[in-house]
Write an enzyme that holds these catalytic residues in place. Structure first.
Site, PDB file in Angstrom:
ATOM      1  N   ILE B 185      -2.169  -1.801  -0.665  1.00  0.00           N
ATOM      2  CA  ILE B 185      -0.366  -3.188  -1.261  1.00  0.00           C
ATOM      3  C   ILE B 185      -0.635  -4.448  -0.759  1.00  0.00           C
ATOM      4  CG2 ILE B 185       2.030  -2.777   0.158  1.00  0.00           C
ATOM      5  CD1 ILE B 185       1.251  -0.428  -1.399  1.00  0.00           C
ATOM      6  N   GLU B 386      -0.876  -3.092 -11.207  1.00  0.00           N
ATOM      7  CA  GLU B 386       0.283  -3.419 -12.281  1.00  0.00           C
ATOM      8  C   GLU B 386      -0.240  -2.075 -13.438  1.00  0.00           C
ATOM      9  OE1 GLU B 386       3.026  -4.578 -10.897  1.00  0.00           O
ATOM     10  OE2 GLU B 386       2.203  -5.871  -9.294  1.00  0.00           O
TER      11      GLU B 386
END
Lengths: 247, 407
Positions: B185, B386
């Site tokens: 994260i 991503e």
């Protein structure tokens, strides 16, 4: 306070300079143009700082055709209130100063800013010429400007080996040098609001050129560095005398 | 670390290297841009030269995050440029957003990641799926950089397959109890809020805003990365975290919530990768003209010219792809599969150019005198996060055949 900043267009500092066949004009193909850094970083930002503290407005004034609007929009994005563009090609300091001063005569500004010089021709003439036509005080190469009251300012100029401090009453013309302010990069909000700020196009005054450029010459290309053996001082002396001609 | 400590620390990493970067526009794509686009790009380029380039090698070498740049990114307007100004965004179009990402990544993929996460993965879902109270409460602070946000989707055992997530919420009166963990994260150890995706008791994915300091919530840093070293990465750990129901994003459920955020961020990466490639190409081009071997510039040799010519060809193709994707996105017509294609193509293009540029720089290319090796290492993350390089290929595959090859 009503502040005016005169801005100019110059080739980017990294531009490769070349001239047309007759060496009378800059070859503009492939050159990126920017707002003259002295106008942008020091004059404009200082004017905006004063406006933020004292209120009023910051107008920008430019002499040039509509293709220069991008530079004016940038000034508006950095924080100027509105802009005026005198719609004619800028050809000389005398002409630019005449056009600008003629415009200023029809408006009332408390302080008229220019950069100390443009980074292309380095003439440092426009501020002085405008002040002469407007019959206003002119302070050149100012590195500090403090507003004391809305009618009075203290200006510092860096001089060889020292500083000169000057008191002056508004209105006056000032040319801004390094130290006056710090560069501001326009932010996205400024860029978006700049689109709706007024950009007035002004019809130029009649002007007959007093000078014309005969030719430009580029400085000679830099020669390669020559290494000389530390043992061979006689050769060093010979080169300094015969080639560099400095001793 | 507070802001002033960060400012002081910044001085330790200042280098006197001058950033000579100039943009490259072989196909005059600038003619397709309007004044706003060019101004946004040039402003962010100036900002990167002033604030990022002088310090980035030092921070990356030290594996430290230049925390002071959050405020700088906010001031220049890099957080949520497409979000309306009323909510702290920039009110700009998708092409401006893309060009901002391009310029940030030209500086460093980690700096671009800081902005991608804050804007596309935190501000965007709150704006798009949040209640009016949630928008008013969080967006202005996120836009101004007073709040730092992060996005929790990936889990230790669920990366490419987010629908298998284990993080869950269970209703308890006016609250929900959140349990689970999230991995990889960006910004998490610094974050004031996290937009977390979790399954409810019926197995439906919901978005929930978790605030720093809520008991049972921690965000330990992941250390030892050889990539995105100037960007901070961590975990999110939830042990019986009590979160008010009012923090659930009311206007979305299911995987399309997080995936729409990812589409937004991937779109930015498709542009960002061009920035990294441009920086490598620009440096390689300059080096190949300055560096002499066998009595002449190495740029005069055919093998070097082949590398450089292929680089600018690939960059030009990527620029056109991104521009077209941007015009579609402005009309709301860019499909997730089209975004996947651009992300995959452009990141792969950038990493290959970075490797070729490294070779042109010879031994110098491995040092922090040049940005090349840093870009290569960063892009190894960008090609995986991503949506991995392979997953994006399967998205295209599914889009053109209609057959799902994921499972």
């Amino acid at each position: 306070m009503k502040l005016l900043v005169c801005i100019s267009k110059t080739p980017d500092t990294t531009a490769k300079i070349a001239f047309n066949g007759e060496n009378t004009k800059l070859e503009t193909a492939g050159i990126t143009f920017i707002m003259n850094p002295y106008d942008e970083w020091y004059a404009l930002v200082k004017a905006i700082e004063i406006q933020e503290k004292w209120g009023g407005s910051v107008s920008v004034l430019h002499v040039g055709p509509s293709e220069n609007d991008a530079i004016i929009r940038k000034a508006l994005a950095i924080g100027a209130t509105d802009a005026h563009r005198i719609d004619t090609e800028a050809v000389s300091a005398d002409q630019v100063a005449f056009q600008m001063a003629s415009f200023i005569q029809q408006h009332a500004f408390d302080i008229i800013f220019t950069g100390k010089e443009t980074i292309d021709y380095n003439g440092a003439e426009v501020g002085g010429r405008m002040a002469a036509q407007l019959n206003l005080p002119f302070i050149s190469f100012a590195s500090h400007l403090d507003i004391v009251t809305e009618n009075e300012a203290i200006v510092k100029r860096d001089m060889e080996g020292g500083t000169e401090t000057i008191q002056v009453n508004t209105p006056f013309v000032i040319s801004a040098a390094k130290g006056m302010a710090e560069q501001r990069i326009p932010n996205m909000k400024g860029i978006m609001t700049a689109k709706s700020k007024p950009l007035n196009v002004v019809t130029p005054q009649e002007y007959s050129p007093k000078i014309s450029i005969v030719s430009h010459e580029l400085p000679p290309a830099k020669k390669a560095v020559q290494y000389i053996d530390p043992e061979n001082m006689a050769e060093l002396a010979r080169l300094l005398r015969e080639e560099a001609k400095v001793i | 670390m507070n802001a002033s400590t960060a400012e002081i620390e910044k001085d330790l990493f200042i280098s006197n290297k001058v950033d000579l970067f100039a943009g490259h526009d072989y196909y005059k794509i600038d003619d397709l841009l309007d004044e706003e686009h060019k101004m946004a790009r040039d402003a962010v380029r100036d900002w990167v030269k002033k604030e990022v380039s002088p310090i980035i090698e030092g921070y990356a070498q030290a594996a430290k995050c230049p925390v002071h740049l959050f405020k700088g990114l906010a001031n220049v307007g890099a957080f949520g440029p497409t979000i309306p100004t009323a909510y702290g965004g920039g009110g700009m179009d998708e092409i401006s957003y893309g060009l901002i990402m391009q310029e940030l990544e030209r500086g460093d993929s980690g700096i671009r990641s800081m902005a991608s996460v804050q804007g596309s993965l935190v501000m965007y879902p709150i704006y798009k799926f949040g209640s009016e109270e949630q928008r008013r409460k969080y967006l202005p602070g996120l836009g101004s950089g007073d709040l730092i946000g992060c996005f929790g989707l990936t889990e230790p055992d669920h990366g490419s397959n987010p629908s298998g997530m284990l993080t869950k919420i269970v209703e308890d009166g006016d609250d929900v109890i959140l349990n689970g963990s999230k991995m990889w994260i960006t910004n998490s150890p610094l974050a004031d809020i996290a937009v977390v995706w979790a399954k409810d008791e019926k197995g439906i994915i919901k978005g929930i805003i978790v605030e720093k300091g809520m008991p049972g919530f921690s965000a330990p840093e992941i250390k030892g990365k050889w990539s995105l070293r100037a960007s901070i990465t961590g975990e999110l750990v939830f042990e019986n975290v009590r979160v008010p129901k009012a923090n659930i994003l009311p206007n979305v459920q299911g995987l399309k919530g997080p995936l729409s955020c990812l589409s937004k961020a991937r779109y930015g990466i498709a542009w960002g990768a061009i920035g990294a490639a441009l920086d490598c190409y620009d440096s390689a081009l300059r080096y190949s003209i300055e560096r002499e071997q066998f009595g002449r510039p190495i740029g005069g040799f055919q093998l070097t010219q082949k590398k450089l010519a292929e680089m600018i060809t690939e960059i030009t193709k990527a620029q056109l792809l991104a521009w077209r994707l941007g015009t579609l996105a402005n009309k709301g017509e860019a499909s997730p599969a089209q975004i996947s294609m651009a992300k995959r193509n452009n990141v792969n293009m950038a990493i290959e150019i970075a490797r070729e540029a490294r070779q042109i720089h010879g031994g110098m290319g491995i040092t922090s005198e040049y940005s090349i090796m840093r870009h290569i290492m960063n892009l190894e993350s960008v090609i995986t996060y991503e949506g991995t390089h392979d997953i994006h290929l399967l998205i295209t595959g599914m889009d053109i055949t209609g057959i799902n090859a994921f499972q």
